[in-house]
Design a protein around this motif. Structure first.
Motif, mmCIF file in Angstrom:
data_model
loop_
_atom_site.group_PDB
_atom_site.id
_atom_site.type_symbol
_atom_site.label_atom_id
_atom_site.label_comp_id
_atom_site.label_asym_id
_atom_site.label_seq_id
_atom_site.Cartn_x
_atom_site.Cartn_y
_atom_site.Cartn_z
ATOM 1 N N SER A 112 0.841 -1.206 0.000
ATOM 2 C CA SER A 112 0.000 0.000 0.000
ATOM 3 C C SER A 112 0.875 1.255 0.000
ATOM 4 N N ASP A 113 0.238 2.415 -0.019
ATOM 5 C CA ASP A 113 0.967 3.679 0.004
ATOM 6 C C ASP A 113 0.879 4.353 1.379
ATOM 7 N N GLU A 114 0.633 3.560 2.407
ATOM 8 C CA GLU A 114 0.607 4.096 3.774
ATOM 9 C C GLU A 114 1.197 3.074 4.746
ATOM 10 N N PRO A 115 1.713 3.545 5.889
ATOM 11 C CA PRO A 115 2.248 2.608 6.891
ATOM 12 C C PRO A 115 1.111 1.763 7.466
ATOM 13 N N ILE A 116 1.406 0.494 7.715
ATOM 14 C CA ILE A 116 0.401 -0.415 8.268
ATOM 15 C C ILE A 116 1.052 -1.273 9.339
ATOM 16 N N VAL A 117 0.307 -1.464 10.429
ATOM 17 C CA VAL A 117 0.743 -2.361 11.502
ATOM 18 C C VAL A 117 -0.031 -3.659 11.360
ATOM 19 N N GLY A 118 0.706 -4.760 11.354
ATOM 20 C CA GLY A 118 0.080 -6.071 11.239
ATOM 21 C C GLY A 118 0.411 -6.932 12.440
ATOM 22 N N THR A 119 -0.434 -7.899 12.675
ATOM 23 C CA THR A 119 -0.200 -8.880 13.736
ATOM 24 C C THR A 119 -0.499 -10.263 13.181
ATOM 25 N N ALA A 120 0.296 -11.237 13.590
ATOM 26 C CA ALA A 120 0.171 -12.576 13.017
ATOM 27 C C ALA A 120 -0.408 -13.561 14.023
ATOM 28 N N THR A 121 -1.310 -14.399 13.541
ATOM 29 C CA THR A 121 -1.759 -15.557 14.306
ATOM 30 C C THR A 121 -1.032 -16.765 13.738
ATOM 31 N N PHE A 122 -0.958 -17.831 14.520
ATOM 32 C CA PHE A 122 -0.192 -18.989 14.081
ATOM 33 C C PHE A 122 -0.800 -20.263 14.624
ATOM 34 N N ASN A 123 -0.482 -21.371 13.960
ATOM 35 C CA ASN A 123 -0.831 -22.684 14.482
ATOM 36 C C ASN A 123 0.063 -23.738 13.853
#
Length: 192
Positions: A112-123
């Motif tokens: 994208s053209d903006e900063p983004i914060v992501g968080t991950a789930t896992f299994n």
């Protein structure tokens, strides 16, 4: 005839009212604590495919049965459809000795053209192997902020506990899959 109220009846009613109020408050408290307690339970037991999270390799010295035994770990990565990132493992699989610390990486790119914060789930699958899959370091332990167009490699350090060979239900596992899904962390989602 006039009806008289007995002092013992009033005390009993007051005690019952306080007890019921205490139960209601306790239930509300348990409702708020249930999610964090469930997450801790899953991390400790491996329930629901949740790998254990450890500070360092806690496996005992490998015995003769575990010596030379290897296991294949496959890697999978995806993003929620609302997150404009590309995310994938840099390796699709590795074969490693039981009990050996292993470092692999995933790559994420903000398209994208903006900063983004992501968080991950896992299994981990199969679910019966999750309690033996221990993560020492992982990008999934914290939120990840990517600037527009930024691409980063995200490391994961893990090992598979040789104790898997002692579990009659899991000793037949020869391949484990570690999966991650990234979601955008919206403003106001949880504390950070």
């Amino acid at each position: 005839m006039s009806q008289q109220t007995h002092p013992t009846t009033n005390k009993g009613n007051a005690r019952l009212g306080l007890t019921l109020a205490g139960v209601a408050v306790g239930m509300v408290g348990l409702a708020f604590a249930s999610v964090p307690l469930y997450e801790v339970f899953c991390q400790v037991t491996g329930y629901g495919g949740t790998p254990k999270v450890v500070a360092q390799n806690e496996s005992d010295a490998m015995d003769a049965a575990a010596a030379g035994r290897e296991i294949t770990i496959r890697f999978d990565g995806s993003v929620n459809r609302d997150l404009p990132w590309r995310f994938h493992p840099l390796q699709t699989a590795v074969t490693v000795p039981l009990g050996q610390d292993t470092l692999v990486a995933y790559q994420a790119r903000n398209t994208s053209d903006e900063p983004i914060v992501g968080t991950a789930t896992f299994n981990v699958t199969p679910l019966k192997a999750a309690q033996y899959f221990s993560k020492i370091e992982c990008f999934c332990f914290t939120e990840q902020r990517l600037e527009p167009g930024e691409s980063v490699d995200m490391p994961v350090t893990f090992y598979v506990d040789p104790a898997i060979l002692e579990d009659e239900h899991a000793r037949d596992v020869s391949t484990i899959t570690l999966s991650y899904t990234f979601f955008e962390k919206k403003k106001g989602d949880g504390a950070s």
